[in-house]
Write a protein that holds these residues in place. Sequence first.
Motif, PDB file in Angstrom:
ATOM      1  N   GLY A 209     -39.829  49.111  11.705  1.00 23.02           N
ATOM      2  CA  GLY A 209     -39.964  50.174  10.721  1.00 23.02           C
ATOM      3  C   GLY A 209     -38.689  50.940  10.465  1.00 23.02           C
ATOM      4  O   GLY A 209     -38.245  51.063   9.321  1.00 23.02           O
ATOM      5  N   GLU A 210     -38.071  51.433  11.527  1.00 20.18           N
ATOM      6  CA  GLU A 210     -36.899  52.295  11.356  1.00 20.18           C
ATOM      7  C   GLU A 210     -35.590  51.516  11.259  1.00 20.18           C
ATOM      8  O   GLU A 210     -34.798  51.748  10.350  1.00 20.18           O
ATOM      9  CB  GLU A 210     -36.843  53.311  12.498  1.00 20.18           C
ATOM     10  CG  GLU A 210     -38.018  54.295  12.443  1.00 20.18           C
ATOM     11  CD  GLU A 210     -38.013  55.278  13.602  1.00 20.18           C
ATOM     12  OE1 GLU A 210     -36.924  55.589  14.122  1.00 20.18           O
ATOM     13  OE2 GLU A 210     -39.109  55.724  13.980  1.00 20.18           O
TER      14      GLU A 210
ATOM     15  N   CYS B 206     -38.622  48.080   7.374  1.00 18.33           N
ATOM     16  CA  CYS B 206     -39.842  47.461   6.843  1.00 18.33           C
ATOM     17  C   CYS B 206     -40.967  48.495   6.798  1.00 18.33           C
ATOM     18  O   CYS B 206     -41.367  49.005   7.852  1.00 18.33           O
ATOM     19  CB  CYS B 206     -40.256  46.281   7.714  1.00 18.33           C
ATOM     20  SG  CYS B 206     -39.023  44.969   7.815  1.00 18.33           S
ATOM     21  N   PRO B 207     -41.493  48.806   5.619  1.00 17.84           N
ATOM     22  CA  PRO B 207     -42.577  49.791   5.532  1.00 17.84           C
ATOM     23  C   PRO B 207     -43.815  49.339   6.307  1.00 17.84           C
ATOM     24  O   PRO B 207     -44.164  48.158   6.294  1.00 17.84           O
ATOM     25  CB  PRO B 207     -42.882  49.864   4.036  1.00 17.84           C
ATOM     26  CG  PRO B 207     -41.646  49.360   3.361  1.00 17.84           C
ATOM     27  CD  PRO B 207     -41.083  48.330   4.284  1.00 17.84           C
ATOM     28  N   GLU B 208     -44.437  50.300   6.962  1.00 19.68           N
ATOM     29  CA  GLU B 208     -45.644  50.008   7.732  1.00 19.68           C
ATOM     30  C   GLU B 208     -46.866  50.033   6.826  1.00 19.68           C
ATOM     31  O   GLU B 208     -47.004  50.887   5.961  1.00 19.68           O
ATOM     32  CB  GLU B 208     -45.808  51.038   8.853  1.00 19.68           C
ATOM     33  CG  GLU B 208     -46.950  50.736   9.788  1.00 19.68           C
ATOM     34  CD  GLU B 208     -47.008  51.673  10.974  1.00 19.68           C
ATOM     35  OE1 GLU B 208     -48.144  51.993  11.394  1.00 19.68           O
ATOM     36  OE2 GLU B 208     -45.941  52.085  11.477  1.00 19.68           O
TER      37      GLU B 208
ATOM     38  N   PHE C 218     -46.514  45.077   8.765  1.00 16.67           N
ATOM     39  CA  PHE C 218     -45.279  45.521   8.128  1.00 16.67           C
ATOM     40  C   PHE C 218     -45.062  44.736   6.835  1.00 16.67           C
ATOM     41  O   PHE C 218     -45.444  43.554   6.744  1.00 16.67           O
ATOM     42  CB  PHE C 218     -44.057  45.290   9.025  1.00 16.67           C
ATOM     43  CG  PHE C 218     -44.023  46.176  10.231  1.00 16.67           C
ATOM     44  CD1 PHE C 218     -43.570  47.481  10.146  1.00 16.67           C
ATOM     45  CD2 PHE C 218     -44.444  45.693  11.462  1.00 16.67           C
ATOM     46  CE1 PHE C 218     -43.536  48.296  11.265  1.00 16.67           C
ATOM     47  CE2 PHE C 218     -44.416  46.504  12.589  1.00 16.67           C
ATOM     48  CZ  PHE C 218     -43.958  47.803  12.491  1.00 16.67           C
ATOM     49  N   ASN C 219     -44.457  45.390   5.869  1.00 16.98           N
ATOM     50  CA  ASN C 219     -43.986  44.714   4.662  1.00 16.98           C
ATOM     51  C   ASN C 219     -42.595  44.185   5.003  1.00 16.98           C
ATOM     52  O   ASN C 219     -41.611  44.918   4.968  1.00 16.98           O
ATOM     53  CB  ASN C 219     -43.934  45.682   3.486  1.00 16.98           C
ATOM     54  CG  ASN C 219     -43.396  45.046   2.233  1.00 16.98           C
ATOM     55  OD1 ASN C 219     -42.741  44.006   2.260  1.00 16.98           O
ATOM     56  ND2 ASN C 219     -43.649  45.682   1.105  1.00 16.98           N
TER      57      ASN C 219
END
Length: 137
Positions: A22-23, A27-29, A39-40
């Motif tokens: 994520g960070e 990758c957006p959650e 995740f995207n």
Amino acid sequence: MLTPFHLAVPVDDLDAARQFYGEIMGCPEGRSSDKWIDFNFFGHQFVVHKGKPLTDADHNGVDGDAVPSFHYGMILEWDDWHVLATKLAKADVEFIIEPKIRFEGEVGEQATMFFTDPAGNALEMKSFKDFSQIFAK
């Protein structure tokens, strides 16, 4: 247009995976529970599941490098690959294979880098200046 793939991998620490994918990776959650996180992953559905991480001592020689036989990743646009390589280096991600150009001047010339997530899963992120070279022989 390609359709999105789905990939799920085991991790031993969901919080560490959330921070890494994520960070650090950006990758957006998506949806999540206490056992998994979606995740995207650059437009694809990537899921980490709480479980025993895969371990892999096998490597294959590719252009002078010992490439982990089990790995996953993305083929990014050339500029996006360079941005990610810089971002990972600034986050002190340890590379298995440092960002480099492989097969330089040959068919299939590509930018590549290998690193692991906190669970030890190996990732390869690569790029081609000419995407028609992805499957070239």
